[in-house]
Write a protein that holds these residues in place. Structure first.
Motif, PDB file in Angstrom:
ATOM      1  N   LEU A   7      28.516   6.391 -75.128  1.00 15.39           N
ATOM      2  CA  LEU A   7      29.962   6.366 -74.919  1.00 15.39           C
ATOM      3  C   LEU A   7      30.551   7.780 -74.918  1.00 15.39           C
ATOM      4  O   LEU A   7      31.541   8.044 -74.224  1.00 15.39           O
ATOM      5  CB  LEU A   7      30.631   5.517 -75.997  1.00 15.39           C
ATOM      6  CG  LEU A   7      30.495   3.997 -75.807  1.00 15.39           C
ATOM      7  CD1 LEU A   7      31.053   3.251 -77.008  1.00 15.39           C
ATOM      8  CD2 LEU A   7      31.216   3.561 -74.533  1.00 15.39           C
ATOM      9  N   SER A   8      29.958   8.673 -75.674  1.00 17.97           N
ATOM     10  CA  SER A   8      30.448  10.055 -75.641  1.00 17.97           C
ATOM     11  C   SER A   8      30.125  10.709 -74.302  1.00 17.97           C
ATOM     12  O   SER A   8      30.871  11.586 -73.845  1.00 17.97           O
ATOM     13  CB  SER A   8      29.823  10.861 -76.782  1.00 17.97           C
ATOM     14  OG  SER A   8      28.427  11.030 -76.566  1.00 17.97           O
ATOM     15  N   LEU A   9      29.026  10.293 -73.678  1.00 16.78           N
ATOM     16  CA  LEU A   9      28.660  10.825 -72.366  1.00 16.78           C
ATOM     17  C   LEU A   9      29.427  10.134 -71.245  1.00 16.78           C
ATOM     18  O   LEU A   9      29.698  10.742 -70.203  1.00 16.78           O
ATOM     19  CB  LEU A   9      27.149  10.656 -72.136  1.00 16.78           C
ATOM     20  CG  LEU A   9      26.228  11.478 -73.049  1.00 16.78           C
ATOM     21  CD1 LEU A   9      24.770  11.040 -72.867  1.00 16.78           C
ATOM     22  CD2 LEU A   9      26.365  12.967 -72.731  1.00 16.78           C
ATOM     23  N   SER A  10      29.758   8.861 -71.453  1.00 20.65           N
ATOM     24  CA  SER A  10      30.488   8.096 -70.442  1.00 20.65           C
ATOM     25  C   SER A  10      31.582   7.300 -71.132  1.00 20.65           C
ATOM     26  O   SER A  10      31.427   6.091 -71.407  1.00 20.65           O
ATOM     27  CB  SER A  10      29.519   7.160 -69.700  1.00 20.65           C
ATOM     28  OG  SER A  10      30.208   6.381 -68.752  1.00 20.65           O
ATOM     29  N   PRO A  11      32.680   7.962 -71.455  1.00 20.21           N
ATOM     30  CA  PRO A  11      33.737   7.298 -72.234  1.00 20.21           C
ATOM     31  C   PRO A  11      34.291   6.060 -71.529  1.00 20.21           C
ATOM     32  O   PRO A  11      34.527   6.075 -70.324  1.00 20.21           O
ATOM     33  CB  PRO A  11      34.810   8.388 -72.359  1.00 20.21           C
ATOM     34  CG  PRO A  11      34.076   9.673 -72.150  1.00 20.21           C
ATOM     35  CD  PRO A  11      32.994   9.363 -71.177  1.00 20.21           C
ATOM     36  N   GLY A  12      34.487   5.001 -72.313  1.00 16.17           N
ATOM     37  CA  GLY A  12      35.074   3.779 -71.784  1.00 16.17           C
ATOM     38  C   GLY A  12      34.141   2.945 -70.937  1.00 16.17           C
ATOM     39  O   GLY A  12      34.594   1.981 -70.293  1.00 16.17           O
ATOM     40  N   ASN A  13      32.854   3.261 -70.905  1.00 12.27           N
ATOM     41  CA  ASN A  13      31.911   2.490 -70.095  1.00 12.27           C
ATOM     42  C   ASN A  13      31.848   1.060 -70.607  1.00 12.27           C
ATOM     43  O   ASN A  13      31.424   0.825 -71.749  1.00 12.27           O
ATOM     44  CB  ASN A  13      30.523   3.146 -70.159  1.00 12.27           C
ATOM     45  CG  ASN A  13      29.555   2.544 -69.164  1.00 12.27           C
ATOM     46  OD1 ASN A  13      29.430   1.330 -69.054  1.00 12.27           O
ATOM     47  ND2 ASN A  13      28.840   3.403 -68.449  1.00 12.27           N
ATOM     48  N   PRO A  14      32.259   0.082 -69.778  1.00 12.73           N
ATOM     49  CA  PRO A  14      32.337  -1.297 -70.286  1.00 12.73           C
ATOM     50  C   PRO A  14      30.959  -1.890 -70.629  1.00 12.73           C
ATOM     51  O   PRO A  14      30.859  -2.731 -71.536  1.00 12.73           O
ATOM     52  CB  PRO A  14      32.994  -2.063 -69.138  1.00 12.73           C
ATOM     53  CG  PRO A  14      32.733  -1.241 -67.926  1.00 12.73           C
ATOM     54  CD  PRO A  14      32.704   0.185 -68.388  1.00 12.73           C
ATOM     55  N   VAL A  15      29.930  -1.466 -69.927  1.00 13.14           N
ATOM     56  CA  VAL A  15      28.593  -1.999 -70.216  1.00 13.14           C
ATOM     57  C   VAL A  15      28.129  -1.552 -71.592  1.00 13.14           C
ATOM     58  O   VAL A  15      27.622  -2.353 -72.396  1.00 13.14           O
ATOM     59  CB  VAL A  15      27.600  -1.542 -69.125  1.00 13.14           C
ATOM     60  CG1 VAL A  15      26.183  -1.975 -69.472  1.00 13.14           C
ATOM     61  CG2 VAL A  15      27.994  -2.089 -67.767  1.00 13.14           C
ATOM     62  N   VAL A  16      28.321  -0.270 -71.893  1.00 15.24           N
ATOM     63  CA  VAL A  16      27.898   0.249 -73.196  1.00 15.24           C
ATOM     64  C   VAL A  16      28.725  -0.389 -74.308  1.00 15.24           C
ATOM     65  O   VAL A  16      28.195  -0.747 -75.381  1.00 15.24           O
ATOM     66  CB  VAL A  16      28.027   1.781 -73.226  1.00 15.24           C
ATOM     67  CG1 VAL A  16      27.569   2.329 -74.575  1.00 15.24           C
ATOM     68  CG2 VAL A  16      27.211   2.403 -72.101  1.00 15.24           C
ATOM     69  N   ILE A  17      30.019  -0.547 -74.068  1.00 13.73           N
ATOM     70  CA  ILE A  17      30.888  -1.171 -75.077  1.00 13.73           C
ATOM     71  C   ILE A  17      30.420  -2.593 -75.372  1.00 13.73           C
ATOM     72  O   ILE A  17      30.363  -3.027 -76.544  1.00 13.73           O
ATOM     73  CB  ILE A  17      32.349  -1.151 -74.597  1.00 13.73           C
ATOM     74  CG1 ILE A  17      32.871   0.298 -74.561  1.00 13.73           C
ATOM     75  CG2 ILE A  17      33.222  -2.002 -75.503  1.00 13.73           C
ATOM     76  CD1 ILE A  17      34.261   0.424 -73.950  1.00 13.73           C
ATOM     77  N   ALA A  18      30.053  -3.325 -74.330  1.00 15.73           N
ATOM     78  CA  ALA A  18      29.580  -4.693 -74.530  1.00 15.73           C
ATOM     79  C   ALA A  18      28.286  -4.710 -75.335  1.00 15.73           C
ATOM     80  O   ALA A  18      28.109  -5.570 -76.221  1.00 15.73           O
ATOM     81  CB  ALA A  18      29.370  -5.368 -73.179  1.00 15.73           C
ATOM     82  N   HIS A  19      27.404  -3.788 -75.072  1.00 16.51           N
ATOM     83  CA  HIS A  19      26.141  -3.731 -75.827  1.00 16.51           C
ATOM     84  C   HIS A  19      26.396  -3.375 -77.292  1.00 16.51           C
ATOM     85  O   HIS A  19      25.770  -3.951 -78.195  1.00 16.51           O
ATOM     86  CB  HIS A  19      25.204  -2.705 -75.195  1.00 16.51           C
ATOM     87  CG  HIS A  19      24.642  -3.135 -73.875  1.00 16.51           C
ATOM     88  ND1 HIS A  19      24.141  -2.254 -72.942  1.00 16.51           N
ATOM     89  CD2 HIS A  19      24.515  -4.377 -73.321  1.00 16.51           C
ATOM     90  CE1 HIS A  19      23.722  -2.925 -71.873  1.00 16.51           C
ATOM     91  NE2 HIS A  19      23.953  -4.210 -72.084  1.00 16.51           N
ATOM     92  N   ARG A  20      27.316  -2.437 -77.552  1.00 16.75           N
ATOM     93  CA  ARG A  20      27.595  -2.065 -78.938  1.00 16.75           C
ATOM     94  C   ARG A  20      28.279  -3.200 -79.681  1.00 16.75           C
ATOM     95  O   ARG A  20      27.967  -3.463 -80.859  1.00 16.75           O
ATOM     96  CB  ARG A  20      28.469  -0.810 -78.963  1.00 16.75           C
ATOM     97  CG  ARG A  20      28.637  -0.228 -80.373  1.00 16.75           C
ATOM     98  CD  ARG A  20      29.596   0.932 -80.370  1.00 16.75           C
ATOM     99  NE  ARG A  20      30.947   0.525 -79.944  1.00 16.75           N
ATOM    100  CZ  ARG A  20      31.995   1.345 -79.883  1.00 16.75           C
ATOM    101  NH1 ARG A  20      31.840   2.632 -80.183  1.00 16.75           N
ATOM    102  NH2 ARG A  20      33.166   0.916 -79.486  1.00 16.75           N
ATOM    103  N   ASP A  21      29.163  -3.887 -79.013  1.00 19.89           N
ATOM    104  CA  ASP A  21      29.864  -4.999 -79.668  1.00 19.89           C
ATOM    105  C   ASP A  21      28.927  -6.161 -79.972  1.00 19.89           C
ATOM    106  O   ASP A  21      29.203  -6.973 -80.865  1.00 19.89           O
ATOM    107  CB  ASP A  21      31.012  -5.484 -78.791  1.00 19.89           C
ATOM    108  CG  ASP A  21      32.128  -4.452 -78.683  1.00 19.89           C
ATOM    109  OD1 ASP A  21      32.131  -3.494 -79.490  1.00 19.89           O
ATOM    110  OD2 ASP A  21      32.972  -4.584 -77.774  1.00 19.89           O
ATOM    111  N   ALA A  22      27.820  -6.256 -79.222  1.00 21.72           N
ATOM    112  CA  ALA A  22      26.888  -7.364 -79.442  1.00 21.72           C
ATOM    113  C   ALA A  22      26.000  -7.162 -80.657  1.00 21.72           C
ATOM    114  O   ALA A  22      25.298  -8.087 -81.077  1.00 21.72           O
ATOM    115  CB  ALA A  22      26.006  -7.546 -78.207  1.00 21.72           C
ATOM    116  N   LEU A  23      26.002  -5.952 -81.259  1.00 22.13           N
ATOM    117  CA  LEU A  23      25.170  -5.709 -82.431  1.00 22.13           C
ATOM    118  C   LEU A  23      25.650  -6.538 -83.624  1.00 22.13           C
ATOM    119  O   LEU A  23      26.849  -6.658 -83.860  1.00 22.13           O
ATOM    120  CB  LEU A  23      25.197  -4.219 -82.789  1.00 22.13           C
ATOM    121  CG  LEU A  23      24.384  -3.289 -81.878  1.00 22.13           C
ATOM    122  CD1 LEU A  23      24.588  -1.845 -82.306  1.00 22.13           C
ATOM    123  CD2 LEU A  23      22.910  -3.647 -81.936  1.00 22.13           C
TER     124      LEU A  23
END
Length: 676
Positions: A660-676
């Motif tokens: 997310l620091s490399l690609s701020p607001g990336n919805p795919v990464v956000i979804a993966h982090r929220d799934a933890l």
């Protein structure tokens, strides 16, 4: 009589009988002498018969074949020719010519069949004998010109053409056009002559075959399809027409679709060299190396020393990692194919694999001179130049790629290796690490617009020249001018897929996605090759037609199962749809083919194994991808997904934060982090 006298007389009598044979013995000797004479006569006769037989056997062994009747051999040659078996017809014609060397019919048949199997020297020798036996010169000129053309002797072929009568027949006109084309008088003139000839002689299959091949070479797929169809209809047993049809079908519909036509040609003549080469090349591209190798061996029987067969064997050897063997096979081509880009590419690849980096750089330099817009060739040359220590040359080679927003990660990493340092290198490092690619644009032409326009004026229907003008206009932002040029090219050559794709590219860059899709669809209907497939799928996705895109991709993969871009795209779509096992199968096949250092492939494998629940393997692939590109947001995200599948939640969270620091607001990464 005393005992001594008796003994003496007895011994004297025995001595007398021993010195004078009995009459019975004399009769036996006379009988034996008479029998011995008869036996000797029979023995001599038997030996004479054996000698005659041995002489006959020696003659057969020397000649290699039994005596034949010339008329019967000629009839068999004619029958084989009608059946499309050129080699059998040539063999029978040769037998007839040997049995009757003064037969004009036999020599002319030998000349004609020699031309069909491209043995120009044999054909010309047969024509010389036919002339000596009284065949009129006018009947030999067309065949003599073709024989010399086969031998590469264009000047002497022109000499034969110059002696043709003022009113030539169809065969003479056809050969005249081929000779003129060989004199660099332009393929357009050849097509024009053949067009008129086909109109005047619509029942001549040879004319239609030559016309089809000429159109196909010019990129007129529609015209080539029509001509090849006419040729196969007129001569369904002709291997030349069948082979041409196979090449056209393969270009239009894919590798697998072309195989039946090549098999049909070889069913007529199992040793027809052009069909064998096309068949072997198609099998090799389909991944059927053993079958391809068998076809090349037959081609070498048909034409010993065939450069094409040796080249295909070199490709098979290189794909199997047998680089010394590949080098030996390339040497056997004798340099006869060095003007072909594919051969130059293989030559450089073998040299690079064997550690001959200087040679690889020289060879790939020639390839780039042939194809200056070949991005893959630029990457290869730059890599070789870096290994030879010529980093400045490597940067110069990569500069046209680096100037583009869609520069790929491998080219950027090569540029980093070639850079000396400073801000330029730091910018390249950041760009390579980000993994972000911009939109594709048109290559910047390396010549002024005025020069390109002048060249295109001399060849208004040749996409090679017209597209140079189009690129120059597009780079200036003159979209209306570029559209007008490509539209005119499409009108002039409606059957050329290159024109349709160029028109679609300009329409797409001008924001007319629906119109571009229609152009791509027409191009794909003409030739469904890799560039057409990728453009068509892109057009479908831009116009929100994913189902049509999936159908197009599935069709292409079914015909071209070894295509790397198609299989990579298929694997990504399988990932997106959650088909984990199918994605693993597709991506693992690519890894076997491409090796273990493709970052995008390793990333996708990590996601596929994580989705299937195999966290151990997913972690291994994610770590490998992260080691190669630690500053790539999508790689960090995939590694995080792999760690999560392996139960390492804290490590996964750290990687998601980095992504997310490399690609701020990336919805795919956000979804993966929220799934933890």
């Amino acid at each position: 009589m005393s005992e001594g006298e008796v003994r003496k007389g007895r011994y004297r009598g025995r001595d007398r009988r021993a010195s004078q044979p009995y009459p019975m013995m004399r009769r036996k000797r006379r009988i034996w002498q008479r029998r011995s004479v008869r036996t000797r006569i029979r023995l001599i006769a038997t030996l004479a018969v054996i000698a005659v037989g041995m002489a006959g056997l020696a003659y057969l062994l020397r000649s290699g074949e039994p005596p034949v009747h010339p008329a019967a051999a000629l009839r068999q040659a004619t029958a084989a020719l009608q059946a499309g078996n050129y080699h059998a017809a040539h063999d029978q014609a040769r037998r007839a010519a040997i049995a009757a060397p003064r037969s004009r019919a036999a020599q002319m048949m030998l000349a004609r069949t020699s031309l069909l199997i491209e043995e120009g020297v044999t054909a010309e020798a047969a024509l010389d004998r036919a002339l000596a036996d009284g065949v009129p010169v006018s009947q030999t000129l067309a065949m003599r010109a073709e024989a010399r053309l086969i031998q590469g002797n264009v000047a002497d072929a022109q000499e034969a053409v110059a002696r043709m009568p003022p009113t030539p027949d169809a065969e003479m006109i056809r050969i005249m056009a081929k000779v003129r084309a060989a004199q660099n008088m332009g393929g357009g003139r050849l097509r024009a002559v053949l067009d008129r000839l086909a109109a005047a002689y619509p029942g001549d299959a040879a004319v239609w075959t030559d016309l089809g091949r000429s159109r196909f070479a010019a990129g007129d797929v529609t015209g080539a399809t029509e001509a090849a169809g006419r040729a196969t209809a007129l001569a369904p047993a002709d291997p030349r027409a069948l082979t041409l049809q196979g090449e056209i079908v393969r270009a239009r519909y894919g590798l697998t679709a072309g195989l039946p036509w090549f098999r049909a040609a070889l069913a007529r003549d199992p040793y027809y060299h052009p069909a064998l080469i096309q068949y072997a090349g198609t099998l090799g591209d389909l991944g059927r190396a053993s079958d391809a190798l068998a076809a090349t061996r037959t081609a070498l029987v048909s034409r010993p020393g065939s450069p094409e067969a040796f080249y295909l064997q070199a490709v098979i050897a290189a794909r199997a990692g047998q680089y010394p063997l590949a080098r030996q096979l390339l040497e056997l081509t004798g340099g006869n194919l060095n003007s072909r880009p594919a051969v130059v590419l293989l030559d450089g690849a073998v040299a690079f694999a064997q550690g001959q980096r200087q040679r690889a750089a020289r060879v790939w330099g020639r390839l780039l001179a042939m194809q200056p817009m070949n991005i893959g060739a630029r990457r290869l040359l730059a890599a070789a130049q870096i290994f030879t220590g010529d980093r400045a040359a490597a940067l110069a080679t990569l500069r046209p790629i680096l100037a583009r927003a869609d520069a790929d990660g491998y080219a950027l990493r090569l540029a980093v290796m070639a850079s000396a340092g400073g801000e330029g290198k730091a910018a390249l490092i950041d760009r390579a690490a980000s993994g972000v690619r911009g939109p594709s644009t048109i290559f910047r032409p390396d010549r002024p617009l005025a020069e390109l326009t002048e060249d295109a004026a001399d060849a208004p229907t040749d996409p090679t020249y017209v597209l140079g003008v189009v690129r120059a206009l597009a780079r200036k932002g003159d979209w209306s001018g570029a559209l007008a040029k490509t539209q005119a090219l499409v009108r002039a050559t409606p059957g050329a897929p290159a024109a349709q794709m160029a028109y679609g590219d300009i329409q797409s860059l001008a924001g007319r996605s629906a119109d571009a899709l229609a152009s791509y669809d027409r191009a794909a209907n003409l030739t469904f090759d890799e560039p057409a497939m990728l453009r068509l799928i892109d057009g479908y996705m831009r116009t929100a037609k994913p189902r049509d895109a999936a159908v197009a991709l599935g069709l292409y993969v079914s015909q071209n199962p070894q295509s790397v871009p198609a299989r990579r795209l298929l694997g990504q779509w399988q990932l997106a749809s959650g088909e984990w096992d199918e994605a693993i199968e597709t991506l693992e096949g690519l890894r076997t083919q491409l090796g273990p250092r493709d970052v995008a492939l390793l990333r996708d494998l990590a996601l596929a194994y994580a989705g299937s629940g195999d966290g151990v393997v997913a972690r291994r692939y994610g770590e490998a991808a992260y080691r190669l590109a630690p500053m790539n947001a999508s790689v960090a995200d995939a590694y995080g997904v792999a760690l999560a599948a392996a139960g390492e939640t804290e490590g996964a969270r750290q990687l998601f934060d980095k992504a997310l620091s490399l690609s701020p607001g990336n919805p795919v990464v956000i979804a993966h982090r929220d799934a933890l």
